[in-house]
Design an enzyme around this catalytic site. Structure first.
Site, PDB file in Angstrom:
ATOM      1  N   ARG A  14       0.837  -1.195   0.000  1.00  0.00           N
ATOM      2  CA  ARG A  14       0.000   0.000   0.000  1.00  0.00           C
ATOM      3  C   ARG A  14       0.873   1.246   0.000  1.00  0.00           C
ATOM      4  O   ARG A  14       1.999   1.231   0.470  1.00  0.00           O
ATOM      5  CB  ARG A  14      -0.930   0.011   1.227  1.00  0.00           C
ATOM      6  CG  ARG A  14      -1.923  -1.144   1.228  1.00  0.00           C
ATOM      7  CD  ARG A  14      -2.923  -0.975   0.088  1.00  0.00           C
ATOM      8  NE  ARG A  14      -3.792  -2.118  -0.069  1.00  0.00           N
ATOM      9  CZ  ARG A  14      -3.774  -2.934  -1.120  1.00  0.00           C
ATOM     10  NH1 ARG A  14      -2.905  -2.770  -2.085  1.00  0.00           N
ATOM     11  NH2 ARG A  14      -4.618  -3.937  -1.226  1.00  0.00           N
ATOM     12  N   CYS A  15       0.295   2.326  -0.480  1.00  0.00           N
ATOM     13  CA  CYS A  15       0.971   3.618  -0.589  1.00  0.00           C
ATOM     14  C   CYS A  15       1.642   3.971   0.744  1.00  0.00           C
ATOM     15  O   CYS A  15       1.008   3.815   1.789  1.00  0.00           O
ATOM     16  CB  CYS A  15      -0.062   4.674  -0.966  1.00  0.00           C
ATOM     17  SG  CYS A  15       0.626   6.295  -1.294  1.00  0.00           S
ATOM     18  N   PRO A  16       2.897   4.381   0.717  1.00  0.00           N
ATOM     19  CA  PRO A  16       3.752   4.757  -0.407  1.00  0.00           C
ATOM     20  C   PRO A  16       4.704   3.651  -0.861  1.00  0.00           C
ATOM     21  O   PRO A  16       5.597   3.906  -1.666  1.00  0.00           O
ATOM     22  CB  PRO A  16       4.553   5.929   0.167  1.00  0.00           C
ATOM     23  CG  PRO A  16       4.792   5.518   1.582  1.00  0.00           C
ATOM     24  CD  PRO A  16       3.498   4.809   1.996  1.00  0.00           C
ATOM     25  N   ASP A  41      -2.975  -1.770  -5.453  1.00  0.00           N
ATOM     26  CA  ASP A  41      -3.337  -0.578  -4.692  1.00  0.00           C
ATOM     27  C   ASP A  41      -3.935   0.459  -5.644  1.00  0.00           C
ATOM     28  O   ASP A  41      -3.271   0.869  -6.599  1.00  0.00           O
ATOM     29  CB  ASP A  41      -2.097  -0.011  -4.006  1.00  0.00           C
ATOM     30  CG  ASP A  41      -2.395   1.200  -3.142  1.00  0.00           C
ATOM     31  OD1 ASP A  41      -3.571   1.615  -3.062  1.00  0.00           O
ATOM     32  OD2 ASP A  41      -1.451   1.730  -2.535  1.00  0.00           O
ATOM     33  N   SER A  43      -4.252   3.534  -5.474  1.00  0.00           N
ATOM     34  CA  SER A  43      -3.492   4.786  -5.575  1.00  0.00           C
ATOM     35  C   SER A  43      -2.390   4.711  -6.629  1.00  0.00           C
ATOM     36  O   SER A  43      -1.920   5.749  -7.097  1.00  0.00           O
ATOM     37  CB  SER A  43      -2.900   5.185  -4.221  1.00  0.00           C
ATOM     38  OG  SER A  43      -1.899   4.278  -3.836  1.00  0.00           O
TER      39      SER A  43
END
Length: 76
Positions: A14-16, A41, A43
């Site tokens: 997941r981000c980042p 993800d 994002s």
């Protein structure tokens, strides 16, 4: 000399984290080498194109209609 194909499996990150791993991997690559990134993800649909633009890499193709998302990048 044959170029190696690099597939980077970022599913579950997941981000980042996806961008951090992509950046670290691209730093080890030579100019014009390609990498296929697999991610899930949401994002990444926004982050990877911006990352490529700002870091002067090329986003050659992306498949973001179904998971896992796939991005083909070329090191600039």
């Amino acid at each position: 000399m044959e170029k190696k194909n690099i597939i980077l499996n970022l599913i579950g990150l997941r981000c980042p984290e996806p961008i951090m791993v992509i950046r670290k991997t691209l730093r080890k690559m030579k100019k014009n080498e390609k990498i296929l990134v697999l991610a899930d993800d949401p994002s990444t649909k926004r982050d990877i194109p911006y990352f490529c633009y700002f870091m002067e890499h090329q986003l050659l193709d992306r498949f973001i209609h179904v998971k896992p998302y796939r991005y083909l990048l070329k090191k600039g």
